[in-house]
Design a protein around this motif. Structure first.
Motif, short mmCIF file in Angstrom:
data_model
loop_
_atom_site.label_atom_id
_atom_site.label_comp_id
_atom_site.label_asym_id
_atom_site.label_seq_id
_atom_site.Cartn_x
_atom_site.Cartn_y
_atom_site.Cartn_z
N PHE A 23 41.74 41.70 57.73
CA PHE A 23 42.13 42.73 56.77
C PHE A 23 41.82 44.12 57.33
N ALA A 24 40.62 44.25 57.96
CA ALA A 24 40.23 45.53 58.54
C ALA A 24 41.20 45.94 59.64
N GLU A 25 41.59 44.96 60.47
CA GLU A 25 42.55 45.26 61.54
C GLU A 25 43.89 45.71 60.98
N ALA A 26 44.31 45.03 59.92
CA ALA A 26 45.59 45.39 59.29
C ALA A 26 45.52 46.80 58.72
N LEU A 27 44.37 47.12 58.13
CA LEU A 27 44.19 48.44 57.53
C LEU A 27 44.28 49.54 58.59
N VAL A 28 43.66 49.29 59.75
CA VAL A 28 43.70 50.26 60.85
C VAL A 28 45.14 50.44 61.33
N LEU A 31 47.86 49.99 59.61
CA LEU A 31 48.78 50.39 58.54
C LEU A 31 49.55 51.69 58.81
N PRO A 32 48.88 52.77 59.26
CA PRO A 32 49.63 54.01 59.48
C PRO A 32 50.78 53.89 60.49
N LEU A 33 50.76 52.86 61.34
CA LEU A 33 51.86 52.67 62.29
C LEU A 33 53.17 52.42 61.56
N VAL A 34 53.10 51.72 60.44
CA VAL A 34 54.33 51.35 59.73
C VAL A 34 54.50 52.11 58.42
N LEU A 35 53.48 52.86 58.03
CA LEU A 35 53.54 53.59 56.76
C LEU A 35 54.45 54.80 56.89
N PRO A 36 55.46 54.93 56.02
CA PRO A 36 56.29 56.14 56.11
C PRO A 36 55.44 57.39 55.88
N PRO A 37 55.61 58.42 56.72
CA PRO A 37 54.80 59.63 56.58
C PRO A 37 54.92 60.25 55.19
N ILE A 59 44.12 62.83 60.78
CA ILE A 59 43.09 61.84 61.13
C ILE A 59 43.49 60.46 60.60
N ILE A 60 43.94 60.40 59.36
CA ILE A 60 44.35 59.12 58.78
C ILE A 60 45.52 58.55 59.57
N PHE A 61 46.45 59.43 59.89
CA PHE A 61 47.68 58.96 60.52
C PHE A 61 47.51 58.51 61.96
N ASN A 62 46.46 59.02 62.63
CA ASN A 62 46.27 58.68 64.03
C ASN A 62 45.26 57.58 64.27
N LEU A 63 44.69 57.04 63.20
CA LEU A 63 43.68 56.00 63.34
C LEU A 63 44.11 54.88 64.29
N PRO A 64 45.31 54.28 64.11
CA PRO A 64 45.68 53.19 65.03
C PRO A 64 45.84 53.66 66.48
N PHE A 65 46.27 54.90 66.68
CA PHE A 65 46.47 55.39 68.04
C PHE A 65 45.14 55.56 68.77
N ALA A 66 44.08 55.83 68.00
CA ALA A 66 42.76 55.98 68.60
C ALA A 66 42.08 54.62 68.76
N LEU A 120 47.13 59.61 73.48
CA LEU A 120 48.10 59.22 72.45
C LEU A 120 47.86 59.98 71.15
N THR A 121 46.60 60.10 70.76
CA THR A 121 46.26 60.81 69.52
C THR A 121 46.70 62.26 69.61
N PHE A 122 46.41 62.88 70.77
CA PHE A 122 46.74 64.29 70.97
C PHE A 122 48.26 64.51 70.86
N ALA A 123 49.01 63.70 71.61
CA ALA A 123 50.46 63.88 71.65
C ALA A 123 51.10 63.57 70.29
N HIS A 124 50.56 62.52 69.65
CA HIS A 124 51.12 62.11 68.37
C HIS A 124 50.89 63.18 67.31
N THR A 125 49.73 63.86 67.37
CA THR A 125 49.44 64.93 66.41
C THR A 125 50.41 66.09 66.58
N LEU A 126 50.72 66.43 67.85
CA LEU A 126 51.64 67.54 68.10
C LEU A 126 52.99 67.29 67.45
#
Lengths: 222, 248
Positions: A41-46, A48-54, A95-102, A150-156
């Motif tokens: 469940f924890a892995e899925a939660l991390v 989640l932002p990959l597939v969550l519409p912004p 921060i929430i949105f980049n959790l999986p990238f980190a 990845l986090t840096f580029a994705h944030t830009l």
């Protein structure tokens, strides 16, 4: 070229990396080595932002940041200000949105460290803390670089969430991605083109770093 | 099976797509519902910023009717040969000063009250549409300039990508008001939550809204176009605060 927007984006990316690097390391180590209930469940939660519409995240943040919800009220009490339309607000979104990238590149890197290596380190009398600094981190280094890049580029490139909770304020919430959108809408192709080329270059460099490291790691497999 | 998926929904009887400026959000939905009631024909509505639609139509987007909030966009598309004709003026828009119900600022007292609130430091955030590309943003900017507030209000402004988003920002708990389209303020969903008052017409250039049929528009789009300009159609637009000029 909207330098102010570029500066906002770079600061946003910088602070997102600063917050997510330690968080990413802690979460990734737990997920890589600990076997606990609810780990899936924890892995899925991390992830989640990959597939969550912004826009979905944007909507929930708009609600949560409002003065009539605990998060918004707590922030009001802490700083006297609001979260919507502020840099801090888009930073939290980022921060929430980049959790999986980190987390994910770090998790793969920690999983690749054989358990025997850590046991050997403990047997040599190293503490958990020393083992982390002298053994685990050097071995997981490529994963860490990948996570930060990845986090840096994705944030830009973040757009949807920032558009919904930012309000396009120069020097505060108008990021380079928003500036490109505004320029395109105002029929200013030249400025949009310049900024797009810059982001394209940054994306290329990021991918170069990530894939370069992955290749090198394959080369040094024991 | 695959062929079915690819062709998608009833290709033959596709209702025409309308590209409408976001200030029309509620008025045109109402118009379209009445049009369907009267004729049995349907139209599909897309809302967004007029400038964005202008670009998409210039690039061959499959819209059949373009309803802009700024007539300059329609004229430009007509010049470049994407429209059937120069179209018709269908409405003139007005702007309102709007706040969330119970906010400290009272819109009834007009822009003078805004000036007082700014001086007293009571305004944190004030929302308008982006004047770089949204016609209602330009009108809001002109109104603030007329009142001599443009310079003072700069640090407090937040910009909606279009006038609908500006309205959403203006009514959020974190803003103290905004200047948006009258047509949005009159919509029940907004009217319930807000206090608003008209800004005098002479504070900004008239928002002359023009529409035109895109080249290759079908019968249904034509019928809808005529319906908008008919008396019942104009009555609906008037309900939503649009001044309906005589077609030119």
């Amino acid at each position: 070229m909207d330098w102010e927007a570029l500066e906002v984006s770079l600061w946003l990316a910088f602070w997102t990396c600063v917050v997510l690097t330690p968080v990413g390391i802690i979460v990734a180590r737990q997920l890589a080595w600990r076997r606990f209930r609810g780990r899936g469940f924890a892995e899925a939660l991390v992830a989640l932002p990959l597939v969550l519409p912004p826009t979905v995240l944007g909507f929930y943040l708009l609600v949560a940041f409002g003065s009539d919800w605990p998060i918004g009220q707590f922030w009001q009490w802490l700083t006297g200000g609001t979260l919507v339309f502020t840099f801090e607000g888009i930073l939290i979104a980022s921060i929430i949105f980049n959790l999986p990238f980190a987390v994910q590149p770090l998790q793969r890197a920690f999983e690749a460290i054989p358990h025997e290596v850590r046991e050997a380190a403990w047997c040599s009398g190293l503490s958990t803390w020393q083992t982390f600094w002298r053994v685990e981190l050097p071995l997981a280094w490529p994963g860490l670089i990948s996570a930060v890049a990845l986090t840096f580029a994705h944030t830009l490139g973040e757009f949807g969430v920032v558009l919904m909770v930012g309000g396009s304020i120069s020097g505060e919430t108008k990021t380079i991605a928003i500036a490109i959108y505004d320029r395109v809408q105002a029929f200013d192709e030249a400025a949009a083109g310049n900024m797009s080329v810059l982001l394209l270059l940054i994306s290329f460099i990021t991918i170069g770093i990530v894939y370069g490291l992955a290749g090198r790691r394959r080369g040094v497999r024991v | 099976m695959i062929a079915l998926l690819v062709t998608g929904p009833a290709q033959a009887q596709r209702p025409p797509t309308v590209a409408a400026a976001s200030d029309l959000q509620f008025a045109i939905e109402d118009l379209a519902a009445r049009f369907t009631e009267e004729t049995g024909q349907r139209v599909r509505l897309n809302f967004g910023s007029s400038g964005n639609f202008r670009r998409q139509i210039a690039q061959g987007a499959p819209f059949e009717l373009y309803m802009s909030a700024d007539e300059a966009y329609v004229e430009a598309l007509y010049e470049s040969g994407h429209l059937e004709d120069a179209g018709d003026l269908y409405a003139v828009g007005r702007v309102v000063l709007i706040t969330r119900q119970g906010a400290s600022l009272d819109p009834e007292a007009g822009l003078a009250a805004l000036a007082g609130a700014l001086e007293a430091g009571e305004i944190r955030r004030f929302a308008i549409a982006n004047p770089e590309h949204a016609p209602y943003g330009v009108a809001a900017k002109q109104a603030l300039q007329s009142a001599g507030l443009w310079e003072v209000i700069q640090p407090h402004l937040v910009f909606g990508e279009n006038v609908s988003q500006a309205a959403q920002f203006a009514l959020s708990p974190d803003a103290d008001g905004g200047i948006v389209a009258w047509s949005l303020a009159l919509a029940p969903s907004l009217d319930r939550r807000s206090d608003w008052a008209l800004i005098p017409e002479d504070h900004h250039e008239p928002l002359r809204q023009r529409m035109a049929l895109v080249k290759g528009a079908g019968e249904t789009a034509r019928a809808f176009y005529d319906f908008i300009l008919s008396d019942p159609g104009r009555a609906v637009l008037a309900e939503y605060g649009f001044i309906t000029p005589d077609p030119d």
